[in-house]
Design a protein around this motif. Structure first.
Motif, PDB file in Angstrom:
ATOM      1  N   HIS A 257      10.020  10.611  -0.666  1.00  0.00           N
ATOM      2  CA  HIS A 257       9.194  11.516   0.119  1.00  0.00           C
ATOM      3  C   HIS A 257      10.008  12.709   0.608  1.00  0.00           C
ATOM      4  O   HIS A 257       9.617  13.844   0.343  1.00  0.00           O
ATOM      5  N   HIS A 306       3.534   6.304   3.823  1.00  0.00           N
ATOM      6  CA  HIS A 306       2.185   6.637   3.363  1.00  0.00           C
ATOM      7  C   HIS A 306       2.029   6.417   1.857  1.00  0.00           C
ATOM      8  O   HIS A 306       0.925   6.527   1.342  1.00  0.00           O
ATOM      9  N   HIS A 307       3.128   6.093   1.178  1.00  0.00           N
ATOM     10  CA  HIS A 307       3.003   5.734  -0.239  1.00  0.00           C
ATOM     11  C   HIS A 307       2.734   4.248  -0.409  1.00  0.00           C
ATOM     12  O   HIS A 307       2.538   3.784  -1.524  1.00  0.00           O
TER      13      HIS A 307
HETATM   14 CU   LIG Z   1       5.069  11.318   0.615  1.00  0.00          CU
END
Ligand SMILES: [Cu+2]
Lengths: 552, 113, 215
Positions: A257, A306-307
């Motif tokens: 990220h 959030h993945h």
């Molecule tokens: Cu991300």
């Protein structure tokens, strides 16, 4: 600082960093940050066009719902190849290693980066890593996707180890560049170059360097663990042996990220420079833009979960990550509003670099808003692993990061090579790329919303029309990039001589001759104000006196 | 550049190194004895606190952070903070997962050493 | 910058002063060590996650490791950190002989560390403690036990590689000091080499309680 020998008539500066030594050895063993940047430019462009070809092949296959053109295994390998090449070999090093290397020392008035030999090492680590990864891919390539999710990646019959080692080496190259930039900014600023006078591109590159140094080692360790598990069957992440595959995802996204910010923060730095230059206005909200770079660099580390919303992560952690992810939007919005603020009441000239800025703004806001939607747990559940996600991150990575790269390439081309590119072709290529991009990826939002999963070889026939539109868009994109390549190569030889400051820019890098001399500056520059201070009388006078610039 | 000219010439005394070394030895002994008591989770916390103290002593006095410019100290703190973020948010996930979703090992009595 | 005459033989052309160059070298080393720390942080995270998932099995598995070996090595490594700093101290004081003595002494301690480690691993092997699927210890056949030892070998192995790398760096420093290329007034190579060695020590300081002393 040497003014161009005849004011008002542009000259091709001699001797410059490109021509003062011509042997192959003087290039391969150079310690000059500018030459290393040019070699990186060659490397990342090769990777970019290779990755582009893979994407075109994938899109051709997707013209037809069933079996077509390539086998399912080849398809799996190709999307892995496309992802690995574009992410690790192009997007991550693109802006920092090319334009950061070239302009960061010049912008702060230094003669080189802090550790020139390490800089060269960084290039060779990149080349070696890229060679090993690409060799591994062609030999018996990985079919896991660039995310290497376990347990599939640790049990796949394809050879994944060379690819992982290649990624490890390229990551190491990224760390070395990051270390170099941090130390350069801290120790090699010329007299008068205080922190609050740093060009915004330097701020962006500095924040990027911090992310590179902190995040990349975690990726390195993670890919090594996957390689060890694949080679020796250790069961580190394999649930059948008591391992936790979600742990892999945590470690992987702790890097990947923030890697988005490695790609986009330096691009944002480019945007800040270009916007100020082509609006002929002082950077509005300089402090806000500078500190929001650091803010994104920090907050970007708090969002990776959030993945993992549908991976078995605890609902508590998912909620925490969902909320924290929203914070990035705050800092991004600060930047966007300030860029628009710079243009407001400026004297805007619509040249190719600025065109890419407009492209950036549109695509970044679009991609960012869909990102906020995706970071909402309940919305992510149906959209997860669909083309919606694919379209979203292409808006950010291609839309924003690549637009920043192209803006930089056009804005600094005269400084790097001493010649202009043809402006009309530049604008035409921009419209081709921008249009091609929208035609390729907007249908993918619709496909994803309708439930088309990513990475599938076959799909139901009623998705075909949208897939065909997307493929046609990819051809437009490819054509646009070829056009850019063609006129830039042409310009290297036949472009109009640029002179030291064709844009009349108040960026400090434009105080050097074009192409830049081997030592950057003939004498150590002294800085008395911020870059892009278009309202300062002494800045305008300096331009007239030293650079023969007659514009106001 | 910055305040490094001052620290550049300054060299700490031998006595300081000896004291730090002895402190490290004492703390190591303390960690070792800790393992033979029955402290549960507190034992882990105390053990990690001692380890962090030892690491900080090494960084401050053997690696001379005490005498060096602020930015070097910042790097040390930033590395700790990011390592903490990685570990904290990941372990939070495991510690708060829906219990039946976790294939936990058996809970057994652990004998004293 | 070109007209500046460099009287300092160790000063690279793009620095204005030796103080500036030393500051850059130190900061660069600190940033690099910070990056190294994050490399190990990934492994520490993995260990902590599995410890959370397999609490008491990890404690039982930890008790099969030799605390004596682990503790001895901790004392060896901490003392080696002390001797390398003494070497730097005496180099700064212009006492080259003592500096060389403590450098060589540090390398000897590093050898001692690796020797103890080797004996420890041999001892572990003899009890059937192997990583991953090769794990064959009779007394402890529980889910999670193999995972503990996998991490034990990964972490001590990677740390061992760092010890070997650190020995290489210190040996190189010994050569520089012996030849007089690193001397009072220009101690940077030894200072950076020592910093790397201290990192190796710091990592072990955390490994020791987390691997050997789980209760
Ligand atoms: Cu991300």
């Amino acid at each position: 600082m040497r003014p161009s020998s005849e004011p008002n008539s542009p000259v091709y500066h001699q001797p410059n960093y490109l021509g003062h030594e011509t042997s192959v050895r003087s290039w391969l063993l150079t310690h000059d940050h500018k030459r290393i940047a040019i070699m990186f430019l060659g490397g990342v462009l090769t990777a970019f066009f290779a990755g582009g070809v893979f994407a075109l092949v994938l899109r051709i296959k997707l013209l037809v719902p069933g079996k077509f053109f390539i086998s399912a295994l080849a398809y799996n390998r190709l999307f892995t190849l496309h992802g690995v090449t574009m992410v690790f070999l192009f997007l991550v090093p693109a802006v920092p290693s090319v334009f950061g290397n070239f302009f960061l020392p010049i912008m702060i008035g230094a003669q080189d980066v802090a550790f020139p030999r390490l800089n060269l090492l960084s290039f060779y680590l990149y080349v070696t890593g890229a060679a090993i990864a690409l060799f591994g891919m062609i030999w018996n390539g990985a079919d896991t996707g660039w995310t290497f999710y376990t347990p599939y990646s640790t049990t796949t019959p394809t050879d994944i180890v060379p690819v992982l080692l290649g990624v490890f080496l390229v990551g190491f190259s990224s760390i070395v560049t990051g270390v170099n930039f941090i130390v350069t900014v801290h120790t090699l600023r010329a007299p008068g170059m205080t922190w609050m006078r740093l060009p915004l591109f330097v701020w962006g590159s500095y924040a990027t360097a911090v992310v590179q140094v902190v995040a990349t080692p975690v990726l390195g360790m993670t890919v090594l663990l996957v390689a060890v598990e694949h080679a020796f069957d250790f069961g580190i992440f394999d649930p059948a042996r008591g391992g936790d595959p979600v742990l892999f995802e945590h470690l992987f996204w702790f890097y990947s990220h923030p890697a988005v910010y490695i790609m986009i923060l330096p691009a944002m730095g480019v945007i800040s420079e270009v916007v100020a230059c082509f609006s002929r206005k002082n950077p509005f909200g300089y402090e806000a833009i500078a500190f929001s770079s650091l803010g994104i660099g920090f907050v970007g580390f708090l969002t990776w979960g959030h993945h993992l919303f549908v991976s078995g992560q605890s609902t508590f952690d998912a909620g925490v990550f969902g909320v924290l992810s929203m914070l990035v939007a705050v800092f991004s919005a600060i930047k966007v509003f300030n860029w628009v603020g710079i243009m407001y009441k400026g004297s805007v000239s619509f040249k190719t670099p600025l065109a890419y800025v407009f492209g950036f703004l549109f695509l970044f806001v679009f991609g960012g808003m869909t990102g906020v939607a995706l970071a909402t747990v309940l919305l992510d559940v149906p959209w997860h692993d669909t083309y919606f996600v694919v379209a979203h991150f292409h808006f950010i990575m291609v839309g924003a990061s690549l637009m920043g790269f192209l803006a930089a390439l056009h804005y600094w081309f005269p400084k790097m090579f001493g010649r202009m590119y043809p402006e009309r072709f530049g604008i035409a290529a921009f419209f081709l790329v921008f249009l091609g991009f929208l035609v390729t990826f907007i249908p993918q939002f619709l496909l994803g919303n309708a439930g088309m999963p990513r990475r599938y070889y076959e799909y139901p026939a009623h998705f075909q029309p949208l897939h065909v539109v997307s493929t046609v868009g990819s051809w437009l994109l490819g054509l646009g990039f070829l056009l850019i390549l063609a006129y830039l190569v042409w310009s290297l030889r036949w472009g109009e001589i640029a002179g030291p400051n064709p844009w009349g820019s108040e960026g400090f890098e434009w105080r050097t001759p074009s192409p830049v001399g081997p030592e950057n500056y003939d004498e150590t520059p002294v800085f008395t104000h911020r870059p892009h201070a278009y309202d300062l009388v002494e800045a305008a006078e300096y331009r007239r006196r030293e650079l023969g610039d007659e514009r106001d | 550049m910055e305040s490094s000219e001052l620290s550049y010439e300054h060299h700490p005394s031998l006595v300081r190194y000896v004291i730090v070394w002895l402190a490290l030895l004492v703390l190591t002994t303390l960690t070792w004895r800790l393992a033979y008591g029955d402290h549960g989770t507190a034992g882990l916390v105390i053990g990690m606190l001692i380890a962090t103290t030892k690491a900080t002593l090494v960084a401050l006095f053997f690696m001379h952070l005490w005498d060096q410019s602020g930015v070097n100290r910042l790097v040390f703190v930033v590395a700790l903070v990011y390592a903490g973020i990685l570990m904290g948010l990941t372990v939070t996930d495991v510690a708060t997962r829906f219990t039946p979703a976790v294939a936990r090992g058996p809970t057994l009595p652990v004998p004293k050493r | 910058m070109t007209e500046a005459t460099h009287l300092e033989p160790h000063l690279a052309h793009h620095y204005q002063s030796l103080a500036q160059q030393t500051h850059a070298a130190r900061l660069g080393m600190w940033v690099f060590l910070g990056s190294e720390a994050l490399l190990f942080a990934a492994l520490f995270t993995g260990l902590t996650v599995y410890r959370t998932l397999n609490g008491s099995v990890f404690a039982l598995a930890s008790q099969h490791l030799s605390v004596a070996f682990g503790t001895a090595n901790t004392f060896v490594l901490i003392t080696s950190s002390f001797t390398v700093v003494l070497s730097l101290h005496f180099l700064q004081a212009g006492r080259k002989g003592l500096s060389l003595f403590f450098l060589v002494f540090t390398i000897a301690l590093a050898c001692a560390f690796l020797t103890i480690k080797a004996f420890e691993w041999l001892h572990d092997f003899s009890e059937g403690i192997f990583p991953g699927p090769y794990y064959a210890q009779k007394e402890l056949q529980l889910p999670g036990a193999a995972m503990f030892y996998t991490f034990y070998y990964l972490m001590t192995g990677l740390h061992g590689l760092h010890v070997v790398a650190g020995m290489g760096v210190l040996a190189w420093c010994t050569g520089l000091v012996a030849r007089g290329d690193c001397h009072a007034g220009y101690e940077t190579p030894l200072e950076l080499g020592a910093m790397y060695w201290h990192l190796v020590d710091i990592i072990w300081i955390f490994l020791y309680p987390l691997l050997y002393l789980i209760t």
